[in-house]
Each structure stands twice: as C-alpha cells, then as structure tokens.
Motif scaffolding. Structure first.
Motif, PDB file in Angstrom:
ATOM      1  N   LYS A  64       0.838  -1.202   0.000  1.00 37.46           N
ATOM      2  CA  LYS A  64       0.000   0.000   0.000  1.00 37.46           C
ATOM      3  C   LYS A  64       0.865   1.242   0.000  1.00 37.46           C
ATOM      4  O   LYS A  64       0.524   2.248  -0.593  1.00 37.46           O
ATOM      5  N   ILE A  65       1.982   1.189   0.718  1.00 39.89           N
ATOM      6  CA  ILE A  65       2.945   2.291   0.717  1.00 39.89           C
ATOM      7  C   ILE A  65       4.275   1.729   0.231  1.00 39.89           C
ATOM      8  O   ILE A  65       4.791   0.760   0.807  1.00 39.89           O
ATOM      9  N   ALA A  66       4.796   2.326  -0.835  1.00 38.84           N
ATOM     10  CA  ALA A  66       5.956   1.740  -1.513  1.00 38.84           C
ATOM     11  C   ALA A  66       7.140   1.516  -0.589  1.00 38.84           C
ATOM     12  O   ALA A  66       7.946   0.614  -0.805  1.00 38.84           O
ATOM     13  N   SER A  67       7.228   2.327   0.476  1.00 37.23           N
ATOM     14  CA  SER A  67       8.393   2.209   1.348  1.00 37.23           C
ATOM     15  C   SER A  67       8.161   1.255   2.514  1.00 37.23           C
ATOM     16  O   SER A  67       9.021   1.120   3.377  1.00 37.23           O
ATOM     17  N   HIS A  68       6.996   0.606   2.555  1.00 34.34           N
ATOM     18  CA  HIS A  68       6.731  -0.370   3.626  1.00 34.34           C
ATOM     19  C   HIS A  68       6.804  -1.776   3.061  1.00 34.34           C
ATOM     20  O   HIS A  68       6.382  -2.013   1.940  1.00 34.34           O
ATOM     21  N   LEU A  69       7.329  -2.702   3.874  1.00 34.38           N
ATOM     22  CA  LEU A  69       7.398  -4.088   3.422  1.00 34.38           C
ATOM     23  C   LEU A  69       5.993  -4.664   3.332  1.00 34.38           C
ATOM     24  O   LEU A  69       5.116  -4.323   4.127  1.00 34.38           O
ATOM     25  N   VAL A  70       5.792  -5.522   2.332  1.00 34.63           N
ATOM     26  CA  VAL A  70       4.495  -6.158   2.181  1.00 34.63           C
ATOM     27  C   VAL A  70       4.227  -7.047   3.392  1.00 34.63           C
ATOM     28  O   VAL A  70       5.080  -7.816   3.815  1.00 34.63           O
ATOM     29  N   SER A  71       3.043  -6.870   3.967  1.00 28.38           N
ATOM     30  CA  SER A  71       2.614  -7.724   5.076  1.00 28.38           C
ATOM     31  C   SER A  71       1.144  -8.013   4.834  1.00 28.38           C
ATOM     32  O   SER A  71       0.533  -7.390   3.962  1.00 28.38           O
ATOM     33  N   PRO A  72       0.557  -8.958   5.579  1.00 23.70           N
ATOM     34  CA  PRO A  72      -0.861  -9.261   5.336  1.00 23.70           C
ATOM     35  C   PRO A  72      -1.737  -8.010   5.395  1.00 23.70           C
ATOM     36  O   PRO A  72      -2.664  -7.863   4.613  1.00 23.70           O
ATOM     37  N   GLY A  73      -1.427  -7.064   6.300  1.00 22.70           N
ATOM     38  CA  GLY A  73      -2.259  -5.877   6.419  1.00 22.70           C
ATOM     39  C   GLY A  73      -1.953  -4.824   5.367  1.00 22.70           C
ATOM     40  O   GLY A  73      -2.689  -3.858   5.202  1.00 22.70           O
ATOM     41  N   ASN A  74      -0.874  -5.018   4.658  1.00 18.39           N
ATOM     42  CA  ASN A  74      -0.357  -3.983   3.772  1.00 18.39           C
ATOM     43  C   ASN A  74      -0.452  -4.379   2.305  1.00 18.39           C
ATOM     44  O   ASN A  74      -0.197  -3.593   1.415  1.00 18.39           O
ATOM     45  N   PHE A  75      -0.806  -5.663   2.069  1.00 15.56           N
ATOM     46  CA  PHE A  75      -0.830  -6.189   0.708  1.00 15.56           C
ATOM     47  C   PHE A  75      -1.974  -5.566  -0.092  1.00 15.56           C
ATOM     48  O   PHE A  75      -3.067  -5.382   0.419  1.00 15.56           O
ATOM     49  N   THR A  76      -1.671  -5.239  -1.365  1.00  6.40           N
ATOM     50  CA  THR A  76      -2.720  -4.661  -2.205  1.00  6.40           C
ATOM     51  C   THR A  76      -2.454  -4.978  -3.673  1.00  6.40           C
ATOM     52  O   THR A  76      -1.300  -5.160  -4.073  1.00  6.40           O
ATOM     53  N   VAL A  77      -3.543  -5.075  -4.440  1.00  3.12           N
ATOM     54  CA  VAL A  77      -3.365  -5.174  -5.888  1.00  3.12           C
ATOM     55  C   VAL A  77      -3.841  -3.873  -6.545  1.00  3.12           C
ATOM     56  O   VAL A  77      -3.959  -3.782  -7.756  1.00  3.12           O
ATOM     57  N   GLN A  78      -4.074  -2.875  -5.721  1.00  3.95           N
ATOM     58  CA  GLN A  78      -4.558  -1.578  -6.214  1.00  3.95           C
ATOM     59  C   GLN A  78      -3.570  -0.962  -7.213  1.00  3.95           C
ATOM     60  O   GLN A  78      -3.971  -0.375  -8.205  1.00  3.95           O
ATOM     61  N   ASN A  79      -2.267  -1.136  -6.960  1.00  2.00           N
ATOM     62  CA  ASN A  79      -1.266  -0.560  -7.859  1.00  2.00           C
ATOM     63  C   ASN A  79      -1.381  -1.156  -9.261  1.00  2.00           C
ATOM     64  O   ASN A  79      -1.254  -0.455 -10.261  1.00  2.00           O
ATOM     65  N   LEU A  80      -1.611  -2.480  -9.316  1.00  2.00           N
ATOM     66  CA  LEU A  80      -1.787  -3.133 -10.614  1.00  2.00           C
ATOM     67  C   LEU A  80      -3.037  -2.589 -11.299  1.00  2.00           C
ATOM     68  O   LEU A  80      -3.037  -2.279 -12.486  1.00  2.00           O
ATOM     69  N   HIS A  81      -4.099  -2.481 -10.507  1.00  2.00           N
ATOM     70  CA  HIS A  81      -5.355  -1.986 -11.047  1.00  2.00           C
ATOM     71  C   HIS A  81      -5.171  -0.566 -11.571  1.00  2.00           C
ATOM     72  O   HIS A  81      -5.626  -0.230 -12.662  1.00  2.00           O
ATOM     73  N   PHE A  82      -4.464   0.252 -10.796  1.00  2.00           N
ATOM     74  CA  PHE A  82      -4.232   1.638 -11.199  1.00  2.00           C
ATOM     75  C   PHE A  82      -3.491   1.691 -12.537  1.00  2.00           C
ATOM     76  O   PHE A  82      -3.900   2.384 -13.464  1.00  2.00           O
ATOM     77  N   VAL A  83      -2.402   0.918 -12.638  1.00  2.64           N
ATOM     78  CA  VAL A  83      -1.567   0.996 -13.838  1.00  2.64           C
ATOM     79  C   VAL A  83      -2.312   0.482 -15.071  1.00  2.64           C
ATOM     80  O   VAL A  83      -2.258   1.086 -16.139  1.00  2.64           O
ATOM     81  N   PHE A  84      -3.032  -0.625 -14.923  1.00  6.20           N
ATOM     82  CA  PHE A  84      -3.605  -1.247 -16.117  1.00  6.20           C
ATOM     83  C   PHE A  84      -5.011  -0.761 -16.440  1.00  6.20           C
ATOM     84  O   PHE A  84      -5.460  -0.876 -17.569  1.00  6.20           O
ATOM     85  N   PHE A  85      -5.739  -0.220 -15.448  1.00  4.15           N
ATOM     86  CA  PHE A  85      -7.121   0.153 -15.736  1.00  4.15           C
ATOM     87  C   PHE A  85      -7.432   1.623 -15.504  1.00  4.15           C
ATOM     88  O   PHE A  85      -8.413   2.130 -16.016  1.00  4.15           O
TER      89      PHE A  85
END
Lengths: 574, 133
Positions: free
Chosen positions: A339-360
């Motif tokens: 969710k925040i590029a400078s934070h490590l991915v964790s269960p609470g932080n995981f998102t596919v929103q960035n993919l959605h943003f870029v492609f759609f």
C-alpha cells in the motif's frame, strides 16, 4: 576495422540487369540521412545565434557560466569513478567465470546479463526505494538493527556517491562481457608453458594472464566511461534531487521552457567529440590485442582450481550481484504489492490496487504500451534489414566504397542518445520533413542508435558463411539477390532473429533520445516511467518496471533458445 | 523541475517530514484516507494556481468542447472537483468540504504576470544559485 573472411573475388555478371547496385545505393543514402543530417543541424545551431549569424558565443557562455561549466566537471568525475569501479569489480568477476572452477559460473553469467538488460533508470528508481535516506528499505533495516535515531541514515542515494554507485551497477556488465570473452578466447598454451617452466599460479597470473586480459579491461574502462558520461536517466532521477546536474541533464533542462536550443546544441558537441575520441582510443587498445591469440591450434583455457576458496568467491560474486539484480528487483516487487511503496508487504499492507491503477486507471498505459510495441517491432525490423544489407556489402565487398558504408553504420556508436535526440529535434521540426510529434522521429532515433551493434552482429554472422556458397549459386546463373535469398538467408536466419531481439530490447529501455523527442501522443514506456518518477508515483513505476522486465526477459530468452538450437544444429552438421 | 505532485508523495513514503511547496489536493487525499498529515497555511500567504480551461480555435469538435465546458462550470461538477479532486472552487453555489480550511480563511498570494515576464529569467538564475538545479 573490417577483416575479411575470404579474399575470393566476387563474381560479376556480364549480362542482365543486376538490381543490387541501386538497392545498395539507396541503403547508403538512408544511412547518410540518418546520421549526417541531425549532426549537421546540431553543428549549425551550436555556431549560430538566434538571428542565424555565425557566433562562438554559445560556447563562451558554456565555459564562463558556472551553471553550465560545473556539470561538465561533475560528469567527468562521475564517468572516471564509475569506470574505475566497474573495472575493479568486473575484471575479477570475468576471470572467475572464465578461468576458475567456481561453482554456478553459468548462473553468474546469466545474472550479469540480467543486470545488462535492466534499464539503468529503472535500477536508479529501485535504488531510491532501497536507499533514500529516510524511507529507503535498507536505511529502515539499519535503524531497526542498530537502534539508531529515526533521522539517521546509513546510505543516501541522492548524492554524488549514490549516483556513481547506481551507474556502476548497470555499467559493469560492459566490462565483464569484454573481459570474460577475452579470457574465453585466450588460449591456455601460454599459461601452460609458464607453469611447465616452473611459474607459480601467481607468477603465471601476473606475467601471462593479466597482460593478456589487460587490453580488454582497458577497452572496458573506456566503454564504461562512455556509458556513464552519456547516461540520462540515472542522473536525472538521482542527481537533480541531490542538487546537481550532469551534462546530459543540463542539455535536457536547456530544452525545458523557455528552450535554449542553441545552448543545448553547443553543450552536446563536447559530448560528441569526447565520445568519438574515446571510441578511437578503444579501437587502438583493442587493435593491439592481436598478439594474444597466437598459434594455430588453441588449447582449452586452463582452469584455475580455487579449492576451498570456490565458495568464498561465489559468495563474493553473488554479493556483487545483490546490487544490480537481487535488491532492486526485490524493491520493485515489494513496492508493486504494498500500500505504501516504502513499507514491506505484510498481510495488512498487501494490495493489488497498484496493478489496477496501472492497467485500468492510468490512461497513459495502453498508449505507451502500444507505442513501445509498434516502435520496438518496427525499429527491430527496419534495423535488422539495414544491418543485414550493409554487412553483406561490407563482408563481400559487393560495391566500391563499401568501407564508407561500414563506417557510416558504426558511426552512431559515437553519438550519445541525448545528442542524437537534440540533432533529430532540429532536423525534423522544420520542412521538408516535419516528423516531430509522430512516431517516425522516434523510429529514426531508435534505428540509428541500434545500428552499430546490429551491424556488428550481422557482420560476424556473414563472416561465418563462406562466400563459396554464394559463388556457386551465382555461377549457376542466379542474380546476387537470388543467391542471397536462396543460399545466404536460410543460413543466417537465427542470427537475424537474434539481432531483431537485440534491437527490440534496446528500444524498450531507451530513454535518452526518447525524452527529447516524445510528445503526449507518442509517449513510450520508458518516458512514462520517467514522468511518473517526476510526480513521485513509485508504486506505479514498480508495476510498469516489472512489466518492462518481463517483456525484456521473454525476448532475451527467445533469442537465446534460438541461438542454442542453432548451435546444436551446427554441431550436428559438423 | 520536479512535478508539484512529488513533495506530498515523498511525505507519504516517509522520506520527508514537511513540504514547503507542492499541491494541496494530495495532502487532502492522504489526510482523508487516514494518513498522519496536516496542511498548514503560511501567514505570509499561499500561492494560488489557477487551472485555466478553454476551447482551441481549430478544435475538431467545438460543440463537444463547449458542452464539456458548460458541464465543468455547473455546481455539481465544481462540487465533484472539491469533494473528490481536493481542489478549490470560486463557484458561489459550491460548498467547501467540512474539515478543510475554507479558501476564504487562507491569505492568498497574487500572481504578477508582468513581473514574471520581466524578471522570470533573473528569478530562475537565482533559484539555480540557491538549489543548483
């Protein structure tokens, strides 16, 4: 420069019209247009003022104003340091994979190739994620481990040292490839002789191996210097936030509003002259290498047994590869799904929103992808055809003046991308060819920039096909073009595909020329990434960057599998 | 040199603690999505950037453009710009979003196009001296 595989005279047809002459002339004209036109305009602008009168005032301003002169000094220091670091790291690594029994040598080579094809600007952005003073992942880790106060940092990528480091990361493969290839080819006889005469391993290395590899190291240093000097992306991303310019970013800024094209032209010329000089120096250095490949029968290179050091050396090589490959790729992957590029991915932080943003959501993505693919395919196709014809002419000495053609095809190697961009801008924003704002101008830039490497690849392919085969076809009555089509073309197929892939990959990662020539409708993937960096969208960049890497690696893998198949077939024939 | 959208994103990353110039709307978006940021308006004044909107003389579809313009300046659209875009509106019927400092309470700085035209180059040179880029 041009050594010929055969001196057999080319048979000439007495009767009938041979189409080859006009075709070849046309290709020579195309090459002239590609290279001579933009450079002429560049020189014209550099030496004229706004009213078109002759002046050297532009150069005077460049050297008298610190805002223009400092970037020159910075660039020089940057390129020198990068070249030294590249040699210090890449030469031992090249030796390790070519001449020792270090484990996983093939893997190390593949990983170096990975850093070779990683666009340098993408690496620079990934290192922002890793080593920005406060938000960088490595700095966070450092504070976590040492308990250092929250405003302290271990690394600062926005600095001169940071820029040197990142540029070295993506430039050292040039030195590595040159050194490893030179050591691959150097026969082991001389080292054996030294060992037989009682020389210790160290003596042999010092008196035989190192002197034999030295020209390759020197040539590599020059190439690395050249790369570091002409790069635009990394300095634009890291140097400008740090508060300094290099010559390429300065040229670019001279095109920002209000544009000062005459100063940009004047600033481009020293870069061009230096590049030409360095390439001449490289040729002189490499030209001396002749003595290293003496003897008719070459023995296999002698492998040095490292013993217990094997694993230490492997660890060292992998540690080096952390910098250009493992860490940056990890940072990009992490930012893509966080969710925040400078934070490590964790269960609470995981998102596919960035993919959605870029492609759609991001309207520029489909456009940039389409432009990139169109340009990649067209530049690769046009470039391969040009390289094919020109290398045919030069290896077979098909027309008089073939040397000039070969020279023209290698000349763009001396034109930095950004300088070509400036030259093309001048050439194609005026009648009779108003191409600015179209994909054509980018196509011209990409084909021109790819020409030297494509030409060299095709030339070596032609040298491996003996002209006897073509001669036989022509004796039996075929025209030159028919002989080419029926005999040479099938033999060259894999090299052609490899060259095509090579140009395609080059187009995907090109930024320096594209940044000068794009318009809103002709944006390509690399420019889109650069734009997103300006507005700080690191997550979107990571997604696009990974996409770029996936495309690149697929094309490289395709080229490699074809080359492998071809090698096996040749073995079967032999 | 960098986009004005960059500073607030650097704050969101945790790279910077404060920003001095950079757009307001991203700060609103961050704050309203729960990020710990707070806009502060300088007592000396805040620059106002006007987003102009027009129809090209040679526009291929001038009527569509006029239609779009008339939509843009309806209260509903202006309210969307405020609520979702985090922008300010001069439309008398548009209402400020609760929780944001109303535009009327912010001291605004005025542009001086004539001065920019005259001193632009000089100011830029001064900027380069201070910040080196």
């Amino acid at each position: 420069m041009t050594t010929l595989a055969s001196t057999a005279p080319v048979a000439r047809r007495r009767f009938g019209f041979d189409l080859s002459k006009p075709v070849l002339l046309a290709f020579a004209l195309i090459l002239c247009g590609l290279i001579v036109m933009p450079l002429s305009w560049l020189v014209y602008y550099a030496f004229t003022d706004k009213s078109g009168a002759f002046t050297v005032g532009n150069f005077y301003r460049l050297v008298s104003d610190a805002a223009y002169f400092d970037p020159l000094l910075t660039t020089f220091a940057l390129a020198t340091l990068s070249a030294l670091i590249c040699c210090a790291v890449a030469a031992p690594m090249g030796w390790l994979v070519a001449r020792t029994d270090m484990p996983l040598r093939r893997t190390v080579r593949i990983l170096v190739t990975a850093s070779f094809v990683t666009p340098p600007f993408l690496g620079a952005i990934a290192w922002e994620l890793l080593a920005a003073p406060n938000s960088g992942l490595l700095n966070q880790l450092y504070r976590e481990i040492t308990g250092a106060p929250p405003d302290s940092h271990l690394l600062n990528i926005y600095s001169f040292a940071g820029l040197v480091f990142v540029i070295s990361c993506y430039t050292f493969p040039y030195v590595f490839v040159l050194v490893a290839n030179a050591l691959d080819r150097t026969p082991g006889d001389l080292e054996d002789a030294s060992a037989i005469l009682g020389g210790s391993t160290w003596d042999t290395a010092r008196r035989i191996t190192i002197p034999l590899a030295l020209p390759a190291v020197l040539a590599g240093a020059l190439v690395a210097f050249l790369q570091a000097m002409t790069l635009f992306g990394s300095p634009a991303i890291l140097a400008m936030p740090a508060g300094f310019h290099t010559i390429t970013t300065k040229i670019w800024s001279l095109f920002q509003f209000p544009p000062k094209p005459e100063l940009a032209a004047a600033a481009s010329l020293p870069l061009l002259v230096l590049t030409v000089m360095l390439l001449r120096a490289e040729q002189m250095v490499l030209g001396r290498r002749g003595y290293s490949v003496v003897g008719g029968k070459n023995s296999e290179p002698r492998i040095v047994r490292l013993g217990g050091w094997r694993w230490v050396m492997l660890a060292a090589a992998l540690a080096v590869l952390m910098c250009p490959v493992f860490l940056p790729y990890f940072a990009l992957l992490n930012a893509s799904f966080s969710k925040i590029a400078s934070h490590l991915v964790s269960p609470g932080n995981f998102t596919v929103q960035n993919l959605h943003f870029v492609f759609f959501e991001l309207s520029a993505t489909p456009l940039a992808l389409r432009n990139t693919f169109i340009l990649g395919i067209m530049a690769a196709t046009c470039g391969t055809i040009l390289a094919l014809v020109i290398s045919y002419v030069t290896t077979r000495k098909a027309v008089s003046g073939y040397r000039a053609l070969g020279f023209l095809a290698t000349a763009p190697a001396a034109i930095p991308g950004i300088v070509l961009g400036v030259g093309l801008f001048f050439t194609y924003t005026r009648p009779p060819f108003v191409l600015y704002g179209t994909l054509w101008i980018l196509l011209i830039a990409f084909v021109t920039l790819a020409m030297p490497a494509a030409y060299q690849q095709m030339q070596s392919a032609f040298r491996s096909v003996h002209p006897e085969l073509e001669d036989a076809s022509r004796i039996l009555g075929a025209t030159r073009l028919r002989a080419l089509w029926q005999i040479t073309a099938p033999l060259l197929r894999t090299s052609v595909i490899a060259t095509w892939c090579f140009i395609f990959v080059g187009v995907i990662r090109e930024l320096s020329a594209a940044i000068m020539l794009f318009t809103s409708e002709t944006k390509v993937l690399s420019v889109l990434i650069y734009d997103l960096n300006e507005s700080g969208d690191l997550a979107a960049i990571s997604v696009l960057g990974l996409l770029m890497l996936v495309i690149t690696f697929s094309v490289v893998a395709l080229a490699n599998s074809l080359r492998g198949r071809n090698a096996r077939r040749n073995v079967a024939i032999g | 040199m960098q986009s004005a959208a960059d500073p607030p994103k650097k704050i969101a990353l945790g790279e910077r603690a404060v920003q001095a110039d950079g757009v307001e709307y991203i700060i609103f978006a961050e704050k309203e999505s729960g990020q710990p940021v707070e806009p502060v308006y300088a007592t000396e004044g805040t620059p106002l950037i006007v987003g102009p909107n027009g129809v090209f003389k040679a526009a291929p579809n001038p009527n569509a453009a006029r239609l779009f313009q008339s939509f843009c300046f309806r209260p509903e659209c202006q309210q969307l710009c405020i609520n979702i875009g985090g922008l300010r509106s001069a439309h008398p019927q548009a209402k400020e979003k609760p929780g944001r400092t109303p535009l009327s309470q912010i001291k605004l700085m005025k542009d001086d196009p004539a001065a920019v035209l005259k001193q632009g180059e000089e100011l830029k040179a001064h900027y380069v001296k201070l910040f080196h880029v």
